[in-house]
Scaffold this motif. Structure first.
Motif, PDB file in Angstrom:
ATOM      1  N   GLN A  15       0.829  -1.207   0.000  1.00 22.08           N
ATOM      2  CA  GLN A  15       0.000   0.000   0.000  1.00 22.08           C
ATOM      3  C   GLN A  15       0.866   1.260   0.000  1.00 22.08           C
ATOM      4  O   GLN A  15       0.555   2.247  -0.672  1.00 22.08           O
ATOM      5  CB  GLN A  15      -0.932  -0.017   1.205  1.00 22.08           C
ATOM      6  CG  GLN A  15      -2.031  -1.071   1.095  1.00 22.08           C
ATOM      7  CD  GLN A  15      -2.840  -1.202   2.374  1.00 22.08           C
ATOM      8  OE1 GLN A  15      -2.634  -0.456   3.330  1.00 22.08           O
ATOM      9  NE2 GLN A  15      -3.755  -2.150   2.392  1.00 22.08           N
ATOM     10  N   TYR A  19       0.974   4.225  -2.830  1.00 20.03           N
ATOM     11  CA  TYR A  19       0.919   5.640  -2.457  1.00 20.03           C
ATOM     12  C   TYR A  19       2.071   6.405  -3.102  1.00 20.03           C
ATOM     13  O   TYR A  19       1.883   7.477  -3.703  1.00 20.03           O
ATOM     14  CB  TYR A  19       0.958   5.756  -0.934  1.00 20.03           C
ATOM     15  CG  TYR A  19       1.350   7.111  -0.409  1.00 20.03           C
ATOM     16  CD1 TYR A  19       0.508   8.210  -0.576  1.00 20.03           C
ATOM     17  CD2 TYR A  19       2.552   7.286   0.262  1.00 20.03           C
ATOM     18  CE1 TYR A  19       0.865   9.455  -0.090  1.00 20.03           C
ATOM     19  CE2 TYR A  19       2.915   8.525   0.744  1.00 20.03           C
ATOM     20  CZ  TYR A  19       2.071   9.609   0.574  1.00 20.03           C
ATOM     21  OH  TYR A  19       2.431  10.835   1.053  1.00 20.03           O
ATOM     22  N   ALA A  98      -4.656   6.169  -1.165  1.00 22.42           N
ATOM     23  CA  ALA A  98      -5.865   5.419  -1.487  1.00 22.42           C
ATOM     24  C   ALA A  98      -6.945   5.644  -0.442  1.00 22.42           C
ATOM     25  O   ALA A  98      -8.122   5.804  -0.774  1.00 22.42           O
ATOM     26  CB  ALA A  98      -5.540   3.929  -1.585  1.00 22.42           C
ATOM     27  N   LEU A 145      -9.043   3.344  -8.414  1.00 22.05           N
ATOM     28  CA  LEU A 145      -8.251   2.507  -7.519  1.00 22.05           C
ATOM     29  C   LEU A 145      -8.389   1.049  -7.938  1.00 22.05           C
ATOM     30  O   LEU A 145      -9.233   0.699  -8.762  1.00 22.05           O
ATOM     31  CB  LEU A 145      -8.712   2.689  -6.066  1.00 22.05           C
ATOM     32  CG  LEU A 145      -8.609   4.103  -5.498  1.00 22.05           C
ATOM     33  CD1 LEU A 145      -9.244   4.167  -4.113  1.00 22.05           C
ATOM     34  CD2 LEU A 145      -7.164   4.575  -5.437  1.00 22.05           C
ATOM     35  N   ASP A 149      -6.633  -2.097  -3.181  1.00 26.67           N
ATOM     36  CA  ASP A 149      -6.912  -0.914  -2.377  1.00 26.67           C
ATOM     37  C   ASP A 149      -8.281  -0.986  -1.720  1.00 26.67           C
ATOM     38  O   ASP A 149      -8.486  -0.442  -0.628  1.00 26.67           O
ATOM     39  CB  ASP A 149      -6.881   0.356  -3.242  1.00 26.67           C
ATOM     40  CG  ASP A 149      -5.564   0.546  -3.969  1.00 26.67           C
ATOM     41  OD1 ASP A 149      -4.523   0.296  -3.342  1.00 26.67           O
ATOM     42  OD2 ASP A 149      -5.590   0.930  -5.150  1.00 26.67           O
TER      43      ASP A 149
END
Length: 425
Positions: A15, A19, A98, A145, A149
Motif C-alpha cells: 500500500q 501511495y 488510497a 483505484l 486498495d
C-alpha cells in the motif's frame, strides 16, 4: 500469528508502494526520471529505475531517501515519514493516498452504522438512500483505484449492509430497496475481489447478490450479478458454465430491460463465447452485434445507476478484445488505438488492460516493435496497481512477445521485465 503479522506487513508495504507511485504519477515523472532526479539531488548514482520499482512494488521502503523524495515529489517530508511509519507497522500511523481518495468519493457519514439501536431498530428510506450513495461511491472509487486498495472497505460495507437487513425492522418497500442495495454492493464487491485475486470471495459475493436481487424482484440487477459471475467463470477455467450463465442472464433481464443493461449482458455473452475458442467465433460476433443494437435502443426505460459506465467506447473495447482473442488483429488494432486516444487517463487499470490487448494484437499483426512499445506502457501502468488482472495481462503480453525475442526492442523488454512473466499470480 507470525504468518498473519508477516502478511499484514507485506500488505502495508504494498500500500505504501501504491501511495508512492501515485505521488510520482501526479508529478508526471516516469520511474526512470524520478531515479535520475534523486541521484542529482543526493549526489549519488545508486538509485536506479529498478530501485524505484522495488519501492513501488513494496519490496523496499526508501526511508533514507525521504528528504530527496519530498523535494522531487513536492510533498512535506513529514507526510512521507508518516507513510513510512505506516509501512513499518506503526498502528497509529495513517497512510495517505488510497484511503484519502476513497474518503473523498464516499458521501459523508456512515448509513451502515447501527442506527437502529438509537431509533428502535427501525430504519426508513433515508438510510437506504445513504447506503445507495456509498455503493455508488465504491463504484467511482473502483474507476481510479484497484482491487487491492478496495477489498477491505468493500467487504466491510457488504457485511454491514447484510447485518442492517438482518437486525433492523422496516416496511416492505424499504426492505425491498435495502435488498436492491445489498445486491448492488455485492456486485461491486465481487468485481473488486476478483481484481484483487480473491476469486472465491468474488464468487460468494456474486451469489449473495443474486439472492438479494431475486428477493427484491429486480430482474436487471439479477442479470447484472449473474452476468458478472459468468464473466468471472469464463476467466477462471469454467468456460462452459460461463456461456450458460451469460445466456441465462440475458433471458433473466428480458427484452424490456434498459438498452444499456442489455448491451452489457450481450457483451458478456460475447466474451463467454470467445473464451470457448474459435469454434464459438460466430456466436461471439453475433452477441457483439446484439450489444450494439441494444445500446442504440433509446425507447426503453432509463438505465439504473450501476450501468453509468456502459458506452459506445466500452463496447468497442470489448469488440477489440474479442477480435484479439480470435486472432483478428486487423480489426482489433484500429479500434483500440482510437479508443485509447480518447480514454480517461485517470483510469489507469483500464488503460493497462486495454493496452495489453493492443500489444497482443500488434504482435499478431507482425508488428513486434510497436508491440514492445505498448508492452512497456502496460508495465509502467501496472507497476502502480494492486490489481491481479493487470498482473495477469502483463504475463500474457510478455509470453506473447517471446516469439520475437530476436527483435532488439522486444529483446530489451524481455531482458528488463521478463521476471514479471514468471511471477506468481
Amino acid at each position: 500469528m507470525a504468518a498473519e503479522r508477516g502478511l499484514m506487513g507485506d500488505d502495508r508495504r504494498r500500500q505504501f508502494g501504491l501511495y508512492l507511485a501515485g505521488l510520482r504519477r501526479r508529478t508526471g515523472k516516469s520511474q526512470r526520471q524520478l531515479a535520475a532526479l534523486l541521484c542529482a539531488l543526493s549526489g549519488t548514482t545508486s538509485i536506479t529505475r529498478n530501485e524505484v520499482s522495488r519501492w513501488e512494488r513494496g519490496g523496499r521502503v526508501p526511508d533514507t531517501w525521504l528528504p530527496f523524495l519530498a523535494a522531487v515529489l513536492h510533498v512535506p517530508e513529514a507526510q512521507l515519514q508518516q507513510a513510512v511509519s505506516y509501512a513499518r507497522g506503526d498502528r497509529l500511523a495513517q497512510l495517505p493516498g488510497a484511503t484519502q481518495t476513497l474518503a473523498q468519493l464516499l458521501p459523508p457519514g456512515d448509513p451502515l452504522e447501527p442506527r437502529a439501536a438509537r431509533t428502535g431498530r427501525r430504519i426508513g428510506i433515508d438510510t437506504v438512500a445513504g447506503l445507495a450513495g456509498r455503493v455508488h461511491g465504491l463504484r467511482l472509487a473502483d474507476d481510479v483505484l484497484s482491487g487491492g486498495d478496495l477489498i477491505v472497505p468493500a467487504f466491510r460495507e457488504l457485511s454491514a449492509a447484510v447485518a442492517l437487513h438482518r437486525d433492523s425492522t422496516y416496511s416492505d418497500d424499504v426492505g425491498r430497496a435495502l435488498l436492491v442495495q445489498i445486491g448492488e454492493l455485492a456486485q461491486i464487491a465481487g468485481w473488486i475481489a476478483s481484481d484483487a485475486g480473491r476469486l472465491e470471495d468474488a464468487e460468494r459475493a456474486y451469489q449473495l447478490g443474486i439472492s438479494a436481487a431475486r428477493q427484491a424482484g429486480d430482474g436487471p440487477l439479477v442479470a447484472n450479478l449473474a452476468g458478472s459471475l459468468a464473466y468471472h467463470w469464463s476467466n477462471s477455467g469454467r468456460e462452459d458454465e460461463g456461456v450458460d450463465l451469460a445466456r441465462a442472464a440475458v433471458d433473466e433481464a428480458g427484452e424490456d430491460a434498459p438498452g444499456k443493461t442489455r448491451a452489457l449482458f450481450f457483451d458478456r455473452v460475447a466474451w463467454a463465447h470467445t473464451k470457448m475458442g474459435r469454434t464459438h467465433a460466430q456466436a461471439a460476433m453475433r452477441a457483439l452485434g446484439e450489444a450494439h443494437e441494444a445500446l442504440g435502443d433509446e425507447d426503453g426505460p432509463e438505465a439504473p445507476q450501476w450501468a453509468y459506465w456502459v458506452s459506445r467506447e466500452e463496447l468497442e473495447v470489448m469488440d477489440a478484445r474479442v477480435y484479439t482473442e480470435l486472432h483478428r488483429p486487423l480489426r482489433a488494432v484500429p479500434l483500440l488505438t482510437d479508443v485509447l486516444g480518447r480514454y480517461d487517463a485517470t483510469h489507469a487499470r483500464e488503460l493497462a488492460l486495454y493496452r495489453s490487448w493492443l500489444a497482443v494484437a500488434l504482435a499478431d499483426a507482425n508488428e513486434p516493435e510497436q508491440a514492445a512499445t505498448e508492452a512497456l506502457r502496460v508495465i509502467e501502468l501496472s507497476g502502480d496497481l494492486a490489481s491481479d488482472r493487470t498482473a495477469s495481462r502483463t504475463r500474457v503480453v510478455l509470453e506473447r512477445l517471446r516469439e520475437y525475442d530476436d527483435v532488439p526492442e522486444v529483446h530489451t523488454v524481455l531482458a528488463e521485465h521478463g521476471h514479471l512473466r514468471l511471477a506468481e499470480s
